[in-house]
Design an enzyme around this catalytic site. Structure first.
Site, short mmCIF file in Angstrom:
data_model
loop_
_atom_site.label_atom_id
_atom_site.label_comp_id
_atom_site.label_asym_id
_atom_site.label_seq_id
_atom_site.Cartn_x
_atom_site.Cartn_y
_atom_site.Cartn_z
N CYS A 26 -32.42 32.07 36.51
CA CYS A 26 -31.35 31.34 37.20
C CYS A 26 -30.22 31.03 36.23
CB CYS A 26 -31.94 30.05 37.76
SG CYS A 26 -31.35 29.73 39.41
N CYS B 134 -9.79 72.54 30.98
CA CYS B 134 -10.50 71.46 31.69
C CYS B 134 -11.67 70.99 30.84
CB CYS B 134 -10.97 71.98 33.05
SG CYS B 134 -12.09 70.86 33.90
N CYS C 181 -14.33 66.38 33.06
CA CYS C 181 -14.55 64.93 33.05
C CYS C 181 -15.00 64.38 34.41
CB CYS C 181 -13.30 64.20 32.58
SG CYS C 181 -11.95 64.28 33.76
N CYS D 147 -5.76 64.51 42.94
CA CYS D 147 -6.41 65.08 41.76
C CYS D 147 -5.37 65.42 40.69
CB CYS D 147 -7.21 66.32 42.13
SG CYS D 147 -6.20 67.60 42.90
N CYS E 223 -3.19 66.50 49.05
CA CYS E 223 -2.79 65.10 48.88
C CYS E 223 -2.30 64.81 47.46
CB CYS E 223 -3.94 64.16 49.24
SG CYS E 223 -5.27 64.22 48.04
N THR F 102 -29.72 37.31 38.79
CA THR F 102 -28.28 37.43 39.03
C THR F 102 -27.46 37.36 37.73
OG1 THR F 102 -28.32 35.08 39.52
CG2 THR F 102 -28.33 36.57 41.40
C1 LIG Z 1 -28.59 32.65 47.35
C2 LIG Z 1 -29.54 33.20 46.35
C3 LIG Z 1 -30.58 32.43 45.88
C4 LIG Z 1 -31.48 32.93 44.94
N1 LIG Z 1 -32.52 32.16 44.53
C5 LIG Z 1 -33.41 32.66 43.64
C6 LIG Z 1 -34.55 31.92 43.26
O1 LIG Z 1 -34.79 30.80 43.76
N2 LIG Z 1 -35.39 32.46 42.35
C7 LIG Z 1 -35.19 33.68 41.81
O2 LIG Z 1 -36.00 34.14 40.98
N3 LIG Z 1 -34.11 34.43 42.17
C8 LIG Z 1 -33.24 33.96 43.08
N4 LIG Z 1 -32.19 34.73 43.48
C9 LIG Z 1 -32.01 36.07 42.89
C10 LIG Z 1 -32.66 37.17 43.74
O3 LIG Z 1 -34.05 37.02 43.80
C11 LIG Z 1 -32.37 38.58 43.15
O4 LIG Z 1 -32.90 38.65 41.84
C12 LIG Z 1 -30.88 38.90 43.09
O5 LIG Z 1 -30.22 38.41 44.23
C13 LIG Z 1 -30.63 40.41 42.97
O6 LIG Z 1 -31.08 41.13 44.09
P1 LIG Z 1 -30.08 41.59 45.30
O7 LIG Z 1 -28.97 42.37 44.68
O8 LIG Z 1 -30.97 42.39 46.22
O9 LIG Z 1 -29.59 40.34 45.95
C14 LIG Z 1 -31.30 34.25 44.43
C15 LIG Z 1 -30.26 35.03 44.92
C16 LIG Z 1 -29.39 34.53 45.88
C17 LIG Z 1 -28.29 35.40 46.40
S1 SF4 Z 2 -8.29 68.94 45.86
FE1 SF4 Z 2 -6.78 67.48 45.13
S2 SF4 Z 2 -5.02 67.77 46.47
FE2 SF4 Z 2 -6.78 68.72 47.46
S3 SF4 Z 2 -7.62 67.16 48.76
FE3 SF4 Z 2 -8.70 66.98 46.83
S4 SF4 Z 2 -7.52 65.50 45.66
FE4 SF4 Z 2 -6.24 66.12 47.36
S1 SF4 Z 3 -12.38 67.65 35.53
FE1 SF4 Z 3 -11.00 66.29 34.44
S2 SF4 Z 3 -9.89 67.63 33.04
FE2 SF4 Z 3 -10.85 68.95 34.57
S3 SF4 Z 3 -9.28 69.20 36.12
FE3 SF4 Z 3 -10.53 67.49 36.76
S4 SF4 Z 3 -9.46 65.69 35.92
FE4 SF4 Z 3 -8.64 67.48 34.88
#
Ligand SMILES: Cc1cc2nc3c(=O)[nH]c(=O)nc-3n(C[C@H](O)[C@H](O)[C@H](O)COP(=O)(O)O)c2cc1C
Ligand code: SF4
Ligand code: SF4
Length: 429
Positions: free
Chosen positions: A135, A379, A382, A348, A345, A201
């Site tokens: 927590c 290229c 990436c 890219c 579009c 969390t």
């Molecule tokens: C409102 C709320 C209350 C929570 N209370 C607890 C708790 O009492 N004990 C605990 O271990 N985790 C608690 N958690 C964390 C959740 O168990 C969990 O680890 C976290 O939300 C990630 O999972 P999710 O992405 O599916 O929500 C809480 C989470 C939320 C959103």
């Molecule tokens: S290839 Fe490039 S120009 Fe064609 S739809 Fe995809 S992002 Fe748009």
């Molecule tokens: S993969 Fe990366 S470097 Fe290659 S065309 Fe796409 S954006 Fe350009």
């Protein structure tokens, strides 16, 4: 139909889907309704000293039309008396003996306090214990939650205290609010934990109101950092699960948590080393019924792949996750634009021009029609253009043969070390 049952460190459930300790597991009424819907297990809302909560306490981020991409809370543990929770755990276990009921616990870092609560919850028939060292808000000032969970020695010591008296398996739930999650995971293993669960969390501030300048959420005009969860945290959680799964000194089962919303997410966590998964935000958003799709989807997936038991997928992707230094420097992909799908579009083109390697050319064909083409020799593969392209299949990333055999950075450095001092041209490596 595949066998969906799991055994996590001795805790058995008919499917890998458990409710995480949170508002959906706050009472016997809720957990029993969840079990009726099909959930395989539940980690009861954390038990401890009765707590006062604040109002309001939740906030969410929506993105591009999708509600609740990220969720945040400043709620504490159960606000109901221990006796009431214990009575309801007992009744729920009696009604659903085949489902896993795990008691989440959080007390002050004192040996006798841990011993006392462990004995009391085990007496009502829980299948296991989960120690909440996660927590991030509230109670840290009392040395609990992430105040303990961020210090490996405290995690190890308190796990050890629990193991001194526990008769059921002990899961240690880890906080992601730490530089290296494997440090506390290893401490839990050292303390004798039977399993770890992650993530709790993440520290967060959801927003600031532009008119009132209050934080979101606020309590009478004041805010505090809260815990972030939901789909937005899945990549962070998956990485932490993977890091623990591949760590040679952790070697205990993992219960995966963090942004799991459907069966696909669950399969990813299990491939990356989780023996089962826990869900909170997706249930808060859509209700208990999502379990139907989760079970059906997982069943289909396993049947299609000819896998007899869901336990057979656990950890199957762990060896594919490594360090940057182990990646092949000579592997090469390039982007290829499929003209017949492209809608011109130019997204890219702009991304490659402004943020990558300026290798998409705007050309005109013999009929005077404009088109885009990647200069493949420049290229770097990436992926950016294919990420921003709004049309599925318009840009394909294609593997191209490399002139050089595979070589990682680590292998390269080792070879350079071996060659240093001799007259080989090391630039060619
Ligand atoms: C409102 C709320 C209350 C929570 N209370 C607890 C708790 O009492 N004990 C605990 O271990 N985790 C608690 N958690 C964390 C959740 O168990 C969990 O680890 C976290 O939300 C990630 O999972 P999710 O992405 O599916 O929500 C809480 C989470 C939320 C959103
Ligand atoms: S290839 Fe490039 S120009 Fe064609 S739809 Fe995809 S992002 Fe748009
Ligand atoms: S993969 Fe990366 S470097 Fe290659 S065309 Fe796409 S954006 Fe350009």
């Amino acid at each position: 139909m595949a066998d969906l049952s799991i055994n996590l460190a001795g805790i058995k459930s008919p499917n890998p889907f458990w409710l995480a300790s949170a508002p959906p597991t706050n009472s016997g009424y809720q957990v029993q309704r969840a079990f009726e819907a099909g959930w395989g297990g539940a980690v009861w809302k954390t038990l401890g000293e009765p707590i006062l909560n604040v109002s309001s306490r939740f906030a969410a981020i929506s993105f591009n039309g999708q509600r609740v991409m990220g969720f945040n809370n400043i709620e504490l543990i159960t606000d109901r008396p221990l006796e009431e929770n214990l009575k309801e755990i007992y009744e729920t276990k009696k009604r659903f003996p085949d489902r896993a009921i795990v008691a989440s616990l959080m007390v002050e870092p004192k040996r006798e306090k841990w011993h006392e609560i462990v004995k009391r919850v085990e007496d009502v028939g829980v299948d296991g214990l989960e120690l909440n060292f996660g927590c991030p808000h509230g109670m840290a000032e009392r040395g609990m939650g992430s105040a303990s969970g961020q210090v490996p020695e405290l995690v190890e010591r308190q796990t050890y205290w629990v193991k001194e008296v526990a008769r059921t398996p002990v899961i240690v739930k880890l906080t992601p609010n730490i530089t290296d999650i494997t440090a506390t995971a290893e401490a839990a293993a050292q303390g004798g934990a039977d399993a770890i669960s992650l993530i709790n969390t993440i520290n967060s501030l959801m927003g600031v109101d532009l008119d009132t300048w209050n934080t979101i959420p606020h309590v009478a005009g004041k805010g505090a950092h809260g815990g972030y969860c939901g789909p937005a945290v899945k990549p962070i959680a998956l990485n932490m699960v993977a890091e623990c799964a591949r760590h040679p000194r952790i070697r205990i089962p993992i219960s995966g948590i963090g942004g799991i919303s459907n069966w696909r997410d669950a399969v990813e966590f299990m491939l990356m080393g989780a023996t089962g998964v826990q869900v909170c935000t997706a249930v808060m958003h859509h209700g208990f019924r999502i379990i139907e799709d989760m079970i059906e989807g997982l069943n289909h997936y396993l049947d299609e792949k000819g896998i007899a038991s869901v336990m057979d997928i656990v950890g199957k992707s762990v060896s594919k996750y490594s360090d940057w230094g182990d990646l092949d420097l000579n592997y090469k992909v390039v982007a290829r634009i499929h003209r017949e799908r492209c809608i011109q579009c130019n997204k890219c083109y702009i991304s490659c021009e402004d943020a990558s390697h300026q290798c998409i050319e705007r050309l005109v064909d013999e009929n005077g029609k404009e088109y885009l083409k990647v200069r493949e020799e420049d290229c770097v593969g990436c992926n950016l253009c294919s990420i921003v392209c709004p049309v599925d299949g318009a840009i394909e990333m294609v593997e191209v043969p490399s002139e050089h055999p595979p070589m990682t950075w680590n292998e390269r450095q080792a070879a350079l070390g071996r060659l240093s001092g001799c007259s080989v041209d090391i630039k060619s490596l």
